[in-house]
Design a protein around this motif. Structure first.
Motif, PDB file in Angstrom:
ATOM      1  N   ASP A   1      56.198  71.878  88.940  1.00  0.00           N
ATOM      2  CA  ASP A   1      55.070  71.021  89.321  1.00  0.00           C
ATOM      3  C   ASP A   1      54.937  69.839  88.366  1.00  0.00           C
ATOM      4  OD1 ASP A   1      54.507  72.697  91.423  1.00  0.00           O
ATOM      5  OD2 ASP A   1      52.940  73.810  90.366  1.00  0.00           O
TER       6      ASP A   1
ATOM      7  N   ARG B   1      57.330  77.720  87.604  1.00  0.00           N
ATOM      8  CA  ARG B   1      56.636  77.025  88.688  1.00  0.00           C
ATOM      9  C   ARG B   1      55.836  75.845  88.135  1.00  0.00           C
ATOM     10  NH1 ARG B   1      52.513  79.818  91.544  1.00  0.00           N
ATOM     11  NH2 ARG B   1      52.361  77.796  92.557  1.00  0.00           N
ATOM     12  N   ALA B   2      55.167  76.094  87.014  1.00  0.00           N
ATOM     13  CA  ALA B   2      54.389  75.013  86.397  1.00  0.00           C
ATOM     14  C   ALA B   2      55.308  73.886  85.923  1.00  0.00           C
ATOM     15  CB  ALA B   2      53.580  75.566  85.222  1.00  0.00           C
TER      16      ALA B   2
ATOM     17  N   ASP C   1      55.764  82.074  86.593  1.00  0.00           N
ATOM     18  CA  ASP C   1      54.653  81.123  86.614  1.00  0.00           C
ATOM     19  C   ASP C   1      54.940  79.916  85.715  1.00  0.00           C
ATOM     20  OD1 ASP C   1      53.279  82.657  88.403  1.00  0.00           O
ATOM     21  OD2 ASP C   1      51.938  83.570  86.924  1.00  0.00           O
ATOM     22  N   TRP C   2      55.571  80.156  84.557  1.00  0.00           N
ATOM     23  CA  TRP C   2      55.915  79.068  83.639  1.00  0.00           C
ATOM     24  C   TRP C   2      56.885  78.118  84.332  1.00  0.00           C
ATOM     25  CZ3 TRP C   2      59.921  76.589  81.281  1.00  0.00           C
ATOM     26  CH2 TRP C   2      59.679  75.893  80.104  1.00  0.00           C
TER      27      TRP C   2
END
Length: 317
Positions: free
Chosen positions: A309, A305-306, A302-303
């Motif tokens: 983004d 992916r962020a 998730d880190w």
């Protein structure tokens, strides 16, 4: 000691502090051979029988089965001392005892979890934690991931991933950790919803053996780099960890790393199915009680992916 140097069964039992029945049991089983019989047919035992009987009682006091006691005594008779058989027996018994102790600690924490929750929730909590064996079995978690991973992924790569993704239950769990594992167990054990849409990430769908091995080896490196950033409380950002993350996908697909590829990858990852709850429960289970959770593979993903983004957002600005 009588003039012939032999004891009767009652004398031996008295000196050893056991019953005649006990001496007879070990004697009939061949563990305590008699030296002779009296004229009346009564058993007679030699001077070494007392020490042998004490050895038998000591071994049995550790809950060693008679068959193991026999092997230890046979080795002592042959070599003149207890050696490997006794060492193996003690080691095996320690392993068994360790399993029993872990089971007891798990059951105690499970009961405390039930005791500490609101009274109205106790029946449901009891059913939840009671569905887990003590000590708990991680097999259902491994099977869950085997169904999630690419079907042609090499066995070595699967094993390496399972070592990271399947949490090992703590030896001395807190009630909250028992609850977290029970919730994990329930999550991976419930039947799949055939109408819930795709159950695997986009990158898995066309991955062959080589591609999946390359992908997961690269992801493992990226997750490790991201975990280092997370431990230092750094916000998701471009850098070495993100580059390794993107490289895992480009290497698996033999695709060039371009701004366009990164935008496509960000969209694909955003559409992939998520199992955030699994990683949240894993963090509760493996982290120190009351302390900050150790970054999981899911949290690292998730880190990253962020970070991807954030990079895309900065490029648009």
């Amino acid at each position: 000691m009588p003039h012939d140097g032999l004891w009767g069964i009652g004398e031996l039992a008295e000196r050893a502090g056991v019953s005649v029945k006990t001496v007879r049991f070990y004697s009939d089983g061949g563990l305590l051979p008699e030296a002779a019989r009296s004229a009346g047919g009564h058993r007679r035992y030699g001077p070494g029988s007392l020490e042998r009987l004490r050895m038998i009682r000591s071994l049995r006091s550790m809950d060693l089965p008679v068959s193991v006691v026999r092997r230890v005594l046979d080795e002592e008779d042959t070599a003149g001392r207890a050696g490997g058989a006794l060492e193996d027996a003690v080691a095996a018994q320690l392993r068994t005892l360790g399993t029993h102790l872990r089971a007891l600690r798990w059951r105690e924490a499970a009961l405390r979890s039930v005791q500490e929750c609101p009274a109205a929730e106790r029946p449901a909590r009891l059913r939840l934690v009671g569905a887990v064996t003590a000590p708990p079995d991680t097999g259902p978690l491994a099977r869950f991931w085997r169904g999630w991973l690419p079907p042609r992924m090499p066995a070595r790569s699967v094993t390496a991933f399972l070592d990271v993704a399947v949490p090992q239950p703590p030896e001395d769990p807190a009630p909250d950790q028992v609850l977290a594992f029970a919730q994990l167990y329930a999550m991976v054990s419930r039947p799949c919803d055939q109408n819930a849409g795709p159950t695997q990430p986009h990158a898995h769908r066309a991955a062959g053996a080589r591609e999946s091995a390359v992908l997961y080896a690269g992801l493992a490196e990226a997750y490790g780099l991201a975990a280092t950033e997370m431990r230092q409380d750094r916000e998701p950002c471009p850098g070495q960890a993100l580059d390794a993350f993107v490289d895992a996908y480009t290497s698996a697909g033999t695709t060039a790393d371009t701004p366009g590829f990164r935008r496509v990858l960000a969209r694909q990852l955003a559409a992939d199915p998520r199992i955030d709850r699994y990683w949240e429960l894993t963090a509760e289970l493996t982290g120190p009680p009351g302390g900050p959770p150790e970054p999981t593979a899911g949290a690292a993903h998730d880190w990253l992916r962020a970070a991807l983004d954030a990079e895309a957002e900065a490029a648009r600005s």
